[in-house]
Design an enzyme around this catalytic site. Sequence first.
Site, PDB file in Angstrom:
ATOM      1  N   GLY A 123     -15.908  43.529  87.095  1.00  0.00           N
ATOM      2  CA  GLY A 123     -14.810  44.493  87.073  1.00  0.00           C
ATOM      3  C   GLY A 123     -14.077  44.512  85.744  1.00  0.00           C
ATOM      4  O   GLY A 123     -13.008  45.098  85.624  1.00  0.00           O
ATOM      5  N   ALA A 124     -14.642  43.878  84.713  1.00  0.00           N
ATOM      6  CA  ALA A 124     -13.943  43.813  83.427  1.00  0.00           C
ATOM      7  C   ALA A 124     -14.412  44.899  82.469  1.00  0.00           C
ATOM      8  O   ALA A 124     -13.980  44.959  81.330  1.00  0.00           O
ATOM      9  CB  ALA A 124     -14.150  42.435  82.795  1.00  0.00           C
ATOM     10  N   ASP A 173     -24.692  51.855  78.577  1.00  0.00           N
ATOM     11  CA  ASP A 173     -24.617  50.444  78.982  1.00  0.00           C
ATOM     12  C   ASP A 173     -26.006  49.835  79.106  1.00  0.00           C
ATOM     13  O   ASP A 173     -26.292  48.763  78.564  1.00  0.00           O
ATOM     14  CB  ASP A 173     -23.900  50.309  80.329  1.00  0.00           C
ATOM     15  CG  ASP A 173     -22.498  50.874  80.280  1.00  0.00           C
ATOM     16  OD1 ASP A 173     -22.018  51.130  79.168  1.00  0.00           O
ATOM     17  OD2 ASP A 173     -21.890  51.059  81.350  1.00  0.00           O
TER      18      ASP A 173
HETATM   19  C1  GLA Z   1     -19.197  53.343  81.801  1.00  0.00           C
HETATM   20  C2  GLA Z   1     -20.524  54.065  81.953  1.00  0.00           C
HETATM   21  C3  GLA Z   1     -21.102  54.427  80.589  1.00  0.00           C
HETATM   22  C4  GLA Z   1     -20.077  55.126  79.702  1.00  0.00           C
HETATM   23  C5  GLA Z   1     -18.766  54.345  79.693  1.00  0.00           C
HETATM   24  C6  GLA Z   1     -17.686  55.066  78.948  1.00  0.00           C
HETATM   25  O1  GLA Z   1     -19.387  52.077  81.235  1.00  0.00           O
HETATM   26  O2  GLA Z   1     -21.443  53.279  82.656  1.00  0.00           O
HETATM   27  O3  GLA Z   1     -22.259  55.218  80.756  1.00  0.00           O
HETATM   28  O4  GLA Z   1     -19.884  56.443  80.121  1.00  0.00           O
HETATM   29  O5  GLA Z   1     -18.304  54.080  81.007  1.00  0.00           O
HETATM   30  O6  GLA Z   1     -18.003  55.202  77.607  1.00  0.00           O
END
Ligand code: GLA
Length: 387
Positions: A123-124, A173
């Site tokens: 959750g961080a 991500d």
């Molecule tokens: C979350 C999503 C990413 C991106 C970020 C914001 O981490 O998983 O795909 O959209 O938010 O930049």
Amino acid sequence: MKERLLQEFEMIYGDSKRCHIYFAPGRVNLIGEHIDYSGGYVMPCALTMGTYGVARKREDRKLCFSSLNMDKVIVEKSLDEIKPDPDNDWTNYLLGVIAAFAKEGYEIEQGLDLMLYGTIPSGAGLSSSASVEVLMGFVLKELFGLDVSGRRLALAGQWAEHEYCGVNCGIMDQFAVAMGKKDHAVYLNTGNLSYEYVPVELKGVKLVLANSNKKHALNESAYNDRRRECEEALRNLQEVMGIEALCQLDPDTFDTCQKAIRDEDCRRRARHAVMENARTKKAVEVLKQGDIEAFGRLLNESHQSLSQDYEVTGDEMDALAEAAWEQPGVYGSRMTGGGFGGCTVSLVREEDVPSFIENTGKKYTEKTSLKADFYVVEIGGGPVVLL
Ligand code: GLA
């Protein structure tokens, strides 16, 4: 660590014969926030914190999952019936990736025992979920000798997140986790997935994460709403011009055509996307020149835009960033990740780190009554086989 993981595995599964140990990192995004679903440039880095997996093949078709971060009990599934499990949310990251592999036509004929252990605070906003997804894909690739590129590992993770976890996330991500490189940022064009590794040489400056401890839950939050608002802005713009993604616009062109976006909120969301993309392109230039001051200023501007135009910071993240901006030795500070809680990332001169942590923490608690946790982090590499 390896010894400890094997012992824990033995406690849960009886023995640790034929086991391998794998690791996939978490990530922090330096800049380029909330534009990976609008075709923008992003600049995340993999972290040395991440998820460990101890795994081995089974002779049958069972999937026996456990996690040291959960109840340490085995949740049993079957390769013949892969579907989301509402009672064990955390297994959906794993099941979703297995389903993604099956969809892509990869043959997985035997089941597996898999124990997870994550060192990323959940959750961080540091992508513990992408870390688990990419780890699962990497385990399948290694255990079953599949020919899967890092790019495909990332896409499988993203598919799992969309279809099994209810978050309509971008690719940043999973890409950062699958393709991370030690001491480098991944400068990624999310429009076509071309990328470049950029050395992050901070010379006497540290990357400090401050965890607001305000839990963020992407699927319950306004993440999917933001994505919808950007899609609406894009549809309006497409009535007057031929673009495929918001980040194809430069700030000047956006100025002349923004009136086409009818809803005021959608217009501000689109402005953030266009400006953040321009900032990220600038950020890579100044980082290559070693101009940390200019880089830091771009981080601050990014936070302001996420706060005012995109409205994903919330009181807690604003309080953390504002407290950081007042501290000596801080080059820049901003929320990182999905927002609505999670972490800020700050660039702090090494000798000022202890006072930064003390004073930012104190101010944050005064304003919010919450206690922040701080991590001085290092940039790590992508997934690896440890044993
Ligand atoms: C979350 C999503 C990413 C991106 C970020 C914001 O981490 O998983 O795909 O959209 O938010 O930049």
